[in-house]
Enzyme design. Structure first.
Site, PDB file in Angstrom:
ATOM      1  N   HIS A   7       1.936   8.756   6.555  1.00 17.93           N
ATOM      2  CA  HIS A   7       3.338   8.509   6.938  1.00 17.93           C
ATOM      3  C   HIS A   7       3.973   7.449   6.051  1.00 17.93           C
ATOM      4  O   HIS A   7       3.283   6.705   5.360  1.00 17.93           O
ATOM      5  CB  HIS A   7       3.459   8.093   8.410  1.00 17.93           C
ATOM      6  CG  HIS A   7       2.732   6.834   8.792  1.00 17.93           C
ATOM      7  ND1 HIS A   7       1.450   6.819   9.289  1.00 17.93           N
ATOM      8  CD2 HIS A   7       3.100   5.528   8.741  1.00 17.93           C
ATOM      9  CE1 HIS A   7       1.073   5.577   9.544  1.00 17.93           C
ATOM     10  NE2 HIS A   7       2.057   4.759   9.203  1.00 17.93           N
ATOM     11  N   HIS A  79       6.276   0.308   4.871  1.00 16.15           N
ATOM     12  CA  HIS A  79       4.967   0.587   4.272  1.00 16.15           C
ATOM     13  C   HIS A  79       4.727   2.085   4.115  1.00 16.15           C
ATOM     14  O   HIS A  79       5.438   2.901   4.693  1.00 16.15           O
ATOM     15  CB  HIS A  79       3.826  -0.062   5.073  1.00 16.15           C
ATOM     16  CG  HIS A  79       3.628   0.472   6.464  1.00 16.15           C
ATOM     17  ND1 HIS A  79       4.189  -0.103   7.575  1.00 16.15           N
ATOM     18  CD2 HIS A  79       2.901   1.523   6.937  1.00 16.15           C
ATOM     19  CE1 HIS A  79       3.821   0.567   8.665  1.00 16.15           C
ATOM     20  NE2 HIS A  79       3.043   1.564   8.299  1.00 16.15           N
ATOM     21  N   GLU A 130      -0.871   0.811   4.090  1.00 16.03           N
ATOM     22  CA  GLU A 130      -1.743   0.963   5.255  1.00 16.03           C
ATOM     23  C   GLU A 130      -2.755   2.047   4.929  1.00 16.03           C
ATOM     24  O   GLU A 130      -2.401   3.061   4.329  1.00 16.03           O
ATOM     25  CB  GLU A 130      -0.890   1.392   6.465  1.00 16.03           C
ATOM     26  CG  GLU A 130      -1.695   1.625   7.745  1.00 16.03           C
ATOM     27  CD  GLU A 130      -0.804   2.038   8.938  1.00 16.03           C
ATOM     28  OE1 GLU A 130       0.331   2.481   8.727  1.00 16.03           O
ATOM     29  OE2 GLU A 130      -1.297   1.925  10.073  1.00 16.03           O
TER      30      GLU A 130
HETATM   31 CO    CO Z   1       2.017   2.785   9.775  1.00 15.17          CO
END
Ligand code: CO
Length: 134
Positions: A7, A79, A130
Site C-alpha cells: 500500500h 509512506h 514500511e
Molecule cells: Co502502512
C-alpha cells in the site's frame, strides 16, 4: 528482497472527507475505519485492483503522525509499504547494510495483524518505508 507494493499511505486531516473522496469521487472500494492504538492512528483502506491506499488519521495528540499533519495541514503521502517473505531476515540484512530501522527494531502487528517494521526515510530516497511480512 522486497516483493509487491502492499500500500501507499496518505495522512489526511479529515478521515470521513478523504474516505468520501475515494469512495464517491474516485469510485473505489473502501473499508470501515479501524483504530490501531499501537500505532496511534485510525486507518481506512482503499482497495484497488493492484494495491491499496491507506488513509491515516491521528488517533490523538500523541500520535506519531500528529506532527506530520501539523507540517502538512492538507495531508500528504506518508509512506510506502513493500511486502517481504521474512521480516526478521529482511531486517537483519538491511541493518547489515547500514539501514536504520525505526523504534526498537522489533516487528509489531500492523493494520492487517501481520508484522511490520519502518525504515528511516534518509536511507531510502527521502521516503518512509514500511515492510510487511505476508
Ligand atoms: Co502502512
Amino acid at each position: 528482497m522486497i516483493g509487491r507494493l502492499n500500500h501507499v499511505a496518505i495522512v489526511v486531516p479529515d478521515l470521513a472527507a478523504a474516505t468520501a473522496v475515494y469512495a464517491e469521487t474516485l469510485g473505489a472500494k473502501v473499508s470501515a475505519p479501524l483504530d490501531l492504538p499501537d500505532h496511534g492512528v485510525t486507518t481506512v483502506f482503499v482497495e484497488l485492483p493492484n494495491t491499496k491506499i491507506e488513509l491515516l488519521h491521528p488517533l490523538d495528540e500523541s500520535s506519531p503522525i500528529a506532527g506530520f499533519l501539523a507540517k502538512n495541514p492538507s495531508g500528504g503521502m506518508h509512506h510506502v509499504c513493500y511486502e517481504v517473505d521474512d521480516i526478521y531476515a529482511a531486517r537483519d540484512q538491511l541493518k547489515a547494510q547500514g539501514a536504520r530501522v525505526l523504534g526498537d527494531g522489533e516487528p509489531k502487528p500492523g493494520a492487517h495483524g501481520k508484522p511490520v517494521l519502518f525504515l528511516h526515510p534518509k536511507d531510502f530516497a527521502g521516503t518512509l518505508v514500511e515492510l510487511e511480512q505476508v
